[in-house]
Design a protein around this motif. Structure first.
Motif, mmCIF file in Angstrom:
data_model
loop_
_atom_site.group_PDB
_atom_site.id
_atom_site.type_symbol
_atom_site.label_atom_id
_atom_site.label_comp_id
_atom_site.label_asym_id
_atom_site.label_seq_id
_atom_site.Cartn_x
_atom_site.Cartn_y
_atom_site.Cartn_z
ATOM 1 N N ASP A 201 -2.343 44.246 -82.857
ATOM 2 C CA ASP A 201 -2.623 45.587 -82.347
ATOM 3 C C ASP A 201 -2.110 46.633 -83.340
ATOM 4 N N PRO A 202 -2.612 47.863 -83.259
ATOM 5 C CA PRO A 202 -2.081 48.930 -84.120
ATOM 6 C C PRO A 202 -0.583 49.101 -83.923
ATOM 7 N N ILE A 203 0.102 49.509 -84.977
ATOM 8 C CA ILE A 203 1.554 49.709 -84.895
ATOM 9 C C ILE A 203 1.887 50.786 -83.871
ATOM 10 N N ASP A 204 1.120 51.864 -83.878
ATOM 11 C CA ASP A 204 1.320 52.950 -82.920
ATOM 12 C C ASP A 204 0.562 52.615 -81.627
ATOM 13 N N SER B 120 -17.457 47.905 -84.575
ATOM 14 C CA SER B 120 -16.490 47.929 -83.473
ATOM 15 C C SER B 120 -16.497 49.285 -82.798
ATOM 16 N N LEU B 121 -15.864 49.344 -81.640
ATOM 17 C CA LEU B 121 -15.671 50.622 -80.969
ATOM 18 C C LEU B 121 -14.237 50.690 -80.482
ATOM 19 N N PRO B 122 -13.685 51.894 -80.379
ATOM 20 C CA PRO B 122 -12.282 52.020 -80.000
ATOM 21 C C PRO B 122 -12.110 51.952 -78.487
ATOM 22 N N TYR B 123 -11.015 51.320 -78.077
ATOM 23 C CA TYR B 123 -10.678 51.310 -76.654
ATOM 24 C C TYR B 123 -9.173 51.461 -76.525
ATOM 25 N N LEU B 124 -8.756 52.422 -75.729
ATOM 26 C CA LEU B 124 -7.328 52.667 -75.533
ATOM 27 C C LEU B 124 -6.910 52.006 -74.228
ATOM 28 N N PHE B 125 -6.124 50.938 -74.353
ATOM 29 C CA PHE B 125 -5.636 50.238 -73.163
ATOM 30 C C PHE B 125 -4.509 51.062 -72.544
ATOM 31 N N ALA B 126 -4.617 51.328 -71.251
ATOM 32 C CA ALA B 126 -3.644 52.185 -70.576
ATOM 33 C C ALA B 126 -2.318 51.462 -70.400
ATOM 34 N N GLU B 127 -1.229 52.175 -70.660
ATOM 35 C CA GLU B 127 0.094 51.566 -70.537
ATOM 36 C C GLU B 127 0.577 51.510 -69.096
ATOM 37 N N ASP B 128 0.042 52.393 -68.236
ATOM 38 C CA ASP B 128 0.581 52.498 -66.880
ATOM 39 C C ASP B 128 -0.154 51.619 -65.876
ATOM 40 N N LEU B 129 -1.111 50.810 -66.343
ATOM 41 C CA LEU B 129 -1.834 49.929 -65.430
ATOM 42 C C LEU B 129 -1.203 48.541 -65.433
ATOM 43 N N ASP B 130 -1.185 47.886 -64.257
ATOM 44 C CA ASP B 130 -0.739 46.501 -64.237
ATOM 45 C C ASP B 130 -1.847 45.653 -64.875
ATOM 46 N N PRO B 131 -1.531 44.431 -65.326
ATOM 47 C CA PRO B 131 -2.512 43.623 -66.061
ATOM 48 C C PRO B 131 -3.838 43.430 -65.331
ATOM 49 N N MET C 215 -10.742 39.492 -94.161
ATOM 50 C CA MET C 215 -11.079 38.903 -92.871
ATOM 51 C C MET C 215 -10.006 39.239 -91.836
ATOM 52 N N VAL C 216 -10.452 39.567 -90.637
ATOM 53 C CA VAL C 216 -9.531 39.940 -89.563
ATOM 54 C C VAL C 216 -9.548 38.840 -88.501
ATOM 55 N N PRO C 217 -8.406 38.216 -88.223
ATOM 56 C CA PRO C 217 -8.376 37.226 -87.143
ATOM 57 C C PRO C 217 -8.525 37.922 -85.791
ATOM 58 N N VAL C 218 -9.352 37.353 -84.932
ATOM 59 C CA VAL C 218 -9.616 37.960 -83.633
ATOM 60 C C VAL C 218 -9.465 36.924 -82.521
ATOM 61 N N LYS C 219 -9.404 37.445 -81.306
ATOM 62 C CA LYS C 219 -9.384 36.587 -80.116
ATOM 63 C C LYS C 219 -10.449 37.091 -79.161
ATOM 64 N N ILE C 220 -10.783 36.271 -78.196
ATOM 65 C CA ILE C 220 -11.723 36.693 -77.158
ATOM 66 C C ILE C 220 -10.953 37.523 -76.150
ATOM 67 N N GLU C 221 -11.296 38.800 -76.090
ATOM 68 C CA GLU C 221 -10.637 39.696 -75.133
ATOM 69 C C GLU C 221 -11.216 39.506 -73.739
ATOM 70 N N THR C 222 -12.516 39.443 -73.658
ATOM 71 C CA THR C 222 -13.160 39.220 -72.361
ATOM 72 C C THR C 222 -14.565 38.680 -72.579
ATOM 73 N N LEU C 223 -15.072 38.038 -71.558
ATOM 74 C CA LEU C 223 -16.434 37.506 -71.562
ATOM 75 C C LEU C 223 -17.069 37.901 -70.247
ATOM 76 N N VAL C 224 -18.188 38.602 -70.328
ATOM 77 C CA VAL C 224 -18.917 38.998 -69.132
ATOM 78 C C VAL C 224 -20.203 38.179 -69.097
ATOM 79 N N SER D 79 -9.532 48.456 -81.845
ATOM 80 C CA SER D 79 -10.937 48.183 -82.136
ATOM 81 C C SER D 79 -11.368 46.932 -81.390
ATOM 82 N N VAL D 80 -12.409 47.058 -80.585
ATOM 83 C CA VAL D 80 -12.975 45.892 -79.915
ATOM 84 C C VAL D 80 -14.419 45.739 -80.375
ATOM 85 N N LEU D 81 -14.854 44.506 -80.477
ATOM 86 C CA LEU D 81 -16.191 44.216 -80.995
ATOM 87 C C LEU D 81 -17.016 43.547 -79.903
#
Length: 199
Positions: free
Chosen positions: A27-30, A136-147, A1-10, A36-38
């Motif tokens: 998050d992944p170590i690298d 799930s599908l992969p999503y790469l969160f950009a490091e150079d964007l503000d929150p 089992m993988v513990p998850v949180k709500i990333e966003t709700l549309v 992975s987002v579901l």
């Protein structure tokens, strides 16, 4: 089992769909690896109910999820956790894990109802490893964007994805085709391939 949180709700306004996106707590170590987002497409009513609970808003009279929590607690039980434990074709399945004295009870549920209860009592949400791998599908969160910009970009990404963009569970030619599925038929209208959850 993988513990998850709500990333966003549309919360969509019909005919636009509503979607809840779950993300593993770890998050992944690298940091260059995609996360992975579901995404689970749900009905607007359930999305609004979840949104109210996240924001701490209250309703003058108990709505369904508030009523369920009240019933559980008046019967001397508590919600221990919820688990999204299966996906068949385009339908997700969940369990609400209750503790009542020395008894443990697992109740079948739609994911949106389970999450609707979980956010009201801040209980852990888990996803079965196999479900996460398949749906799930992969999503790469950009490091150079503000929150704020990152959240806006992620919302654009989620709103551009539809269940039809992905293959059914079990058909995984590559990581980008791992699937994004409906919670049930009501989220985007009847589908002959979507089994009922008994609603």
């Amino acid at each position: 089992m993988v513990p998850v949180k709500i990333e966003t709700l549309v919360v969509g306004v019909l005919p636009a769909p509503s979607v809840i996106v779950l993300r593993p707590l770890e998050d992944p170590i690298d940091p260059r690896e995609p996360i992975s987002v579901l995404p689970i497409w749900i009905s607007a009513n359930e999305a609004a109910s979840i949104g109210m609970a996240i924001e701490g808003a209250s309703h003058p009279r108990p709505i369904t999820h508030d009523l369920c929590v009240s019933l559980i607690e008046h019967l001397g039980a508590r919600i221990e956790s919820i688990v999204i434990d299966d996906v068949k074709r385009t339908t997700f399945y969940a369990k609400i894990n209750l503790v009542q004295g020395d008894k443990r009870i697992a109740v079948d549920s739609r994911p949106s109802d389970a999450v609707g209860l979980a956010v009201r009592r801040d209980v852990p949400i888990f996803v079965d490893d196999e479900v996460l791998e398949v749906a799930s599908l992969p999503y790469l969160f950009a490091e150079d964007l503000d929150p704020d910009a990152e959240i806006e970009e992620f919302h654009r990404f989620i709103e551009s994805v539809t269940p039809d963009d992905f293959k059914e569970a079990g058909d995984k030619p590559d990581i980008l085709a791992n699937g994004a599925f409906n919670e049930d038929r009501d989220a985007r209208g009847p589908s002959p391939d979507s089994p009922s959850q008994g609603d």
